[in-house]
Design a protein around this motif. Sequence first.
Motif, PDB file in Angstrom:
ATOM      1  N   ALA A 156       0.893  -1.269   0.081  1.00 30.53           N
ATOM      2  CA  ALA A 156      -0.056  -0.114   0.078  1.00 30.53           C
ATOM      3  C   ALA A 156       0.980   1.178  -0.050  1.00 30.53           C
ATOM      4  O   ALA A 156       2.276   1.369   0.207  1.00 30.53           O
ATOM      5  CB  ALA A 156      -0.861   0.040   1.240  1.00 30.53           C
ATOM      6  N   SER A 157       0.173   2.453  -0.202  1.00 30.34           N
ATOM      7  CA  SER A 157       0.813   3.685  -0.308  1.00 30.34           C
ATOM      8  C   SER A 157       1.316   4.001   1.078  1.00 30.34           C
ATOM      9  O   SER A 157       0.765   3.722   2.002  1.00 30.34           O
ATOM     10  CB  SER A 157      -0.042   4.749  -0.868  1.00 30.34           C
ATOM     11  N   GLY A 158       2.652   4.552   1.217  1.00 27.53           N
ATOM     12  CA  GLY A 158       3.243   4.769   2.396  1.00 27.53           C
ATOM     13  C   GLY A 158       3.812   3.802   3.362  1.00 27.53           C
ATOM     14  O   GLY A 158       4.373   3.880   4.457  1.00 27.53           O
ATOM     15  N   THR A 159       3.952   2.611   2.636  1.00 25.88           N
ATOM     16  CA  THR A 159       4.687   1.292   3.569  1.00 25.88           C
ATOM     17  C   THR A 159       6.253   1.297   3.444  1.00 25.88           C
ATOM     18  O   THR A 159       6.985   0.486   4.039  1.00 25.88           O
ATOM     19  CB  THR A 159       3.908   0.071   2.867  1.00 25.88           C
ATOM     20  N   GLY A 160       6.727   2.410   2.437  1.00 26.41           N
ATOM     21  CA  GLY A 160       8.095   2.216   2.428  1.00 26.41           C
ATOM     22  C   GLY A 160       8.689   1.411   1.089  1.00 26.41           C
ATOM     23  O   GLY A 160      10.109   0.926   1.381  1.00 26.41           O
ATOM     24  N   LYS A 161       8.201   1.428   0.295  1.00 22.64           N
ATOM     25  CA  LYS A 161       8.683   0.524  -1.077  1.00 22.64           C
ATOM     26  C   LYS A 161       9.819   1.386  -1.611  1.00 22.64           C
ATOM     27  O   LYS A 161      10.808   0.507  -1.942  1.00 22.64           O
ATOM     28  CB  LYS A 161       7.351   0.496  -2.184  1.00 22.64           C
ATOM     29  N   GLU A 162       9.948   2.630  -1.674  1.00 21.31           N
ATOM     30  CA  GLU A 162      11.050   3.233  -2.230  1.00 21.31           C
ATOM     31  C   GLU A 162      12.425   2.917  -1.309  1.00 21.31           C
ATOM     32  O   GLU A 162      13.425   2.627  -1.973  1.00 21.31           O
ATOM     33  CB  GLU A 162      10.948   4.771  -2.349  1.00 21.31           C
ATOM     34  N   GLU A 337      -2.956   2.230  19.054  1.00 18.69           N
ATOM     35  CA  GLU A 337      -4.365   1.737  18.850  1.00 18.69           C
ATOM     36  C   GLU A 337      -4.836   2.394  17.653  1.00 18.69           C
ATOM     37  O   GLU A 337      -5.836   2.035  16.779  1.00 18.69           O
ATOM     38  CB  GLU A 337      -5.139   2.081  19.694  1.00 18.69           C
ATOM     39  N   TYR A 338      -4.123   3.460  16.871  1.00 13.45           N
ATOM     40  CA  TYR A 338      -4.753   4.036  15.464  1.00 13.45           C
ATOM     41  C   TYR A 338      -4.519   3.111  14.388  1.00 13.45           C
ATOM     42  O   TYR A 338      -3.541   2.438  14.378  1.00 13.45           O
ATOM     43  CB  TYR A 338      -3.872   5.397  15.765  1.00 13.45           C
ATOM     44  N   PRO A 339      -5.348   2.937  13.547  1.00 16.50           N
ATOM     45  CA  PRO A 339      -5.279   1.969  12.573  1.00 16.50           C
ATOM     46  C   PRO A 339      -4.230   2.484  11.508  1.00 16.50           C
ATOM     47  O   PRO A 339      -3.719   1.665  10.591  1.00 16.50           O
ATOM     48  CB  PRO A 339      -6.472   1.937  11.794  1.00 16.50           C
ATOM     49  N   TRP A 340      -3.628   3.781  11.364  1.00 16.19           N
ATOM     50  CA  TRP A 340      -2.599   3.974  10.400  1.00 16.19           C
ATOM     51  C   TRP A 340      -2.952   3.645   8.874  1.00 16.19           C
ATOM     52  O   TRP A 340      -2.160   2.864   8.357  1.00 16.19           O
ATOM     53  CB  TRP A 340      -1.336   3.407  10.810  1.00 16.19           C
ATOM     54  N   PRO A 341      -4.202   4.165   8.492  1.00 14.84           N
ATOM     55  CA  PRO A 341      -4.315   4.150   7.042  1.00 14.84           C
ATOM     56  C   PRO A 341      -3.297   4.468   6.044  1.00 14.84           C
ATOM     57  O   PRO A 341      -3.279   4.100   4.822  1.00 14.84           O
ATOM     58  CB  PRO A 341      -5.576   4.898   6.954  1.00 14.84           C
ATOM     59  N   GLY A 342      -2.449   5.410   6.493  1.00 10.43           N
ATOM     60  CA  GLY A 342      -1.437   6.002   5.560  1.00 10.43           C
ATOM     61  C   GLY A 342      -0.092   5.329   5.845  1.00 10.43           C
ATOM     62  O   GLY A 342       0.946   5.871   5.491  1.00 10.43           O
ATOM     63  N   ASN A 343       0.152   4.443   6.640  1.00  3.89           N
ATOM     64  CA  ASN A 343       1.133   3.841   7.079  1.00  3.89           C
ATOM     65  C   ASN A 343       2.430   4.454   7.464  1.00  3.89           C
ATOM     66  O   ASN A 343       2.093   5.492   8.247  1.00  3.89           O
ATOM     67  CB  ASN A 343       1.569   2.741   5.979  1.00  3.89           C
ATOM     68  N   ILE A 344       3.620   3.999   7.257  1.00  6.73           N
ATOM     69  CA  ILE A 344       4.814   4.608   7.966  1.00  6.73           C
ATOM     70  C   ILE A 344       4.693   6.197   7.465  1.00  6.73           C
ATOM     71  O   ILE A 344       5.368   7.117   8.213  1.00  6.73           O
ATOM     72  CB  ILE A 344       6.073   3.836   7.349  1.00  6.73           C
ATOM     73  N   ARG A 345       4.513   6.479   6.231  1.00  6.39           N
ATOM     74  CA  ARG A 345       4.410   8.048   5.711  1.00  6.39           C
ATOM     75  C   ARG A 345       3.590   8.802   6.787  1.00  6.39           C
ATOM     76  O   ARG A 345       3.872   9.990   7.201  1.00  6.39           O
ATOM     77  CB  ARG A 345       3.970   8.015   4.456  1.00  6.39           C
ATOM     78  N   GLU A 346       2.469   8.145   6.995  1.00  9.54           N
ATOM     79  CA  GLU A 346       1.514   8.810   7.866  1.00  9.54           C
ATOM     80  C   GLU A 346       2.003   9.024   9.250  1.00  9.54           C
ATOM     81  O   GLU A 346       1.837  10.134   9.980  1.00  9.54           O
ATOM     82  CB  GLU A 346       0.161   8.174   7.982  1.00  9.54           C
ATOM     83  N   LEU A 347       2.427   8.112   9.822  1.00  9.16           N
ATOM     84  CA  LEU A 347       3.111   8.030  11.201  1.00  9.16           C
ATOM     85  C   LEU A 347       4.300   9.204  11.257  1.00  9.16           C
ATOM     86  O   LEU A 347       4.309   9.980  12.076  1.00  9.16           O
ATOM     87  CB  LEU A 347       3.896   6.593  11.594  1.00  9.16           C
ATOM     88  N   LYS A 348       5.077   9.168  10.267  1.00  7.16           N
ATOM     89  CA  LYS A 348       5.969  10.071  10.271  1.00  7.16           C
ATOM     90  C   LYS A 348       5.605  11.589  10.028  1.00  7.16           C
ATOM     91  O   LYS A 348       6.214  12.478  11.060  1.00  7.16           O
ATOM     92  CB  LYS A 348       7.080  10.198   8.919  1.00  7.16           C
ATOM     93  N   ASN A 349       4.652  11.914   9.413  1.00  2.92           N
ATOM     94  CA  ASN A 349       3.833  13.305   9.296  1.00  2.92           C
ATOM     95  C   ASN A 349       3.293  13.467  10.723  1.00  2.92           C
ATOM     96  O   ASN A 349       3.566  14.764  11.268  1.00  2.92           O
ATOM     97  CB  ASN A 349       3.033  13.449   8.347  1.00  2.92           C
ATOM     98  N   VAL A 350       2.650  12.476  11.177  1.00  2.00           N
ATOM     99  CA  VAL A 350       2.101  12.868  12.781  1.00  2.00           C
ATOM    100  C   VAL A 350       3.034  12.961  13.814  1.00  2.00           C
ATOM    101  O   VAL A 350       2.938  14.006  14.513  1.00  2.00           O
ATOM    102  CB  VAL A 350       1.047  11.589  13.181  1.00  2.00           C
TER     103      VAL A 350
END
Length: 427
Positions: A156-162, A337-350
């Motif tokens: 998925a988007s934001g999982t760190g594929k690059e 507990e947050y579901p993190w739909p945006g994955n690692i990218r969202e975590l970093k931004n938060v």
Amino acid sequence: MKTILIIEDDIIFSRSISNWLVKKEMKTCCVTTLANARKAITEIEIDLVLADLRLPDGNSTSLLEWMNEKSYSIPFIIMTNYGQVDNAVAAMRLGAVNYLCKPIQPDKLLALISEVLGKEKEKPVFYRGESDKAQEMHRLIKLVASADISVLLRGASGTGKEHVAHEIHSRSHRKNKPYVTVDCGAVSDELAASEFFGHRKGAFTGADSDKVGLFRTADGGTLFLDEIGNLSYKTQMLLLRALQEKRCKPVGSTKEYSFDIRLVAATNENLEKAMEEGRFREDLFHRLNEFTLPIPLLRECREDILPMADFFLNLSCDKNKKTLRGFDRLAQAALQEYPWPGNIRELKNVINRAALLCRGQWVSATDLNLDISFRREEIVELTEEEKERTLLLQTLEKTCNNRSKAAMLLNISRTTLYEKLKKYHID
């Protein structure tokens, strides 16, 4: 202030480039021979090398070979004449980041230097997870990196594929060769052939100089095609033909060039469905999919969330020259507990946002501003105080109203817990 080493035996040209860079608030060191260049690199902290291809005591490719032997990872830009473009490409195989054809336009030079130095600042920095799924992913990365086959990263988007693609390259035998990234969503049909294969000067309107395409730029190294599902059907055909023949012809040229690349592609799209709908070529899919590497979602690696959050918090504090001790228990519970739909990218931004907002020593749940509940029921339009009250109630329920355990779980004192219970009228 960045220091640029200029290696050029034309003293007038060297001085004019130096003066122009100094006006742009850069330091320069000018030498005329490879011997003096080696001495400068040994004695001075150099941020970038700008070298003429041919010098009185040899070819600057020999300097690149020497730098590789001595493990100097300084960005290297070649200056050359139009007739020496092939030699410049050979230099790029040794690690040069790019080349410029003389006469050099100052604006283009500055843009390239800024781009190269900017990339140096943005070297991949990543947390290596310890969860079972993360460990399995890294086991597969290590396994496939040594095998010179095409890899398809699916996640998925934001999982760190690059990051995974770069990790595969850095662990392979091509690690000292070029690593080139392509955003397939930005490649238009009209310019696809030029982007991938290059063009000759005058091949079309706007082609004011020769261009080496991405395939030749990545020759010997790795070409990463990010979001491969975004390529048009027409561009997929161009790509497939080149990969099958391992040769390409620049637009406007009659000469074909061979290339040797490791191909890594990534997608967050269902390519099987795209093939059924006629949007993606099946033969290209099989060419890319010699090995599939699934990238897990962040919510599938919950053991990694808090360590990764600490990692990003430290990076943010270093960048913003701020000191924070970490996350309080309410914030930790919210992160887990947050579901993190945006994955690692969202975590970093938060985390970056929370680090800027935090006024105390500990990042709070309020700083994170995550819309969560322990049961992951959707909470709509709740205030921060209502969210905290909900979190307190659910923590007490989890501990069967054992307030000592609840205080321990939330990493607060019993006195603070009682104050919060009184504040929110919780019996």
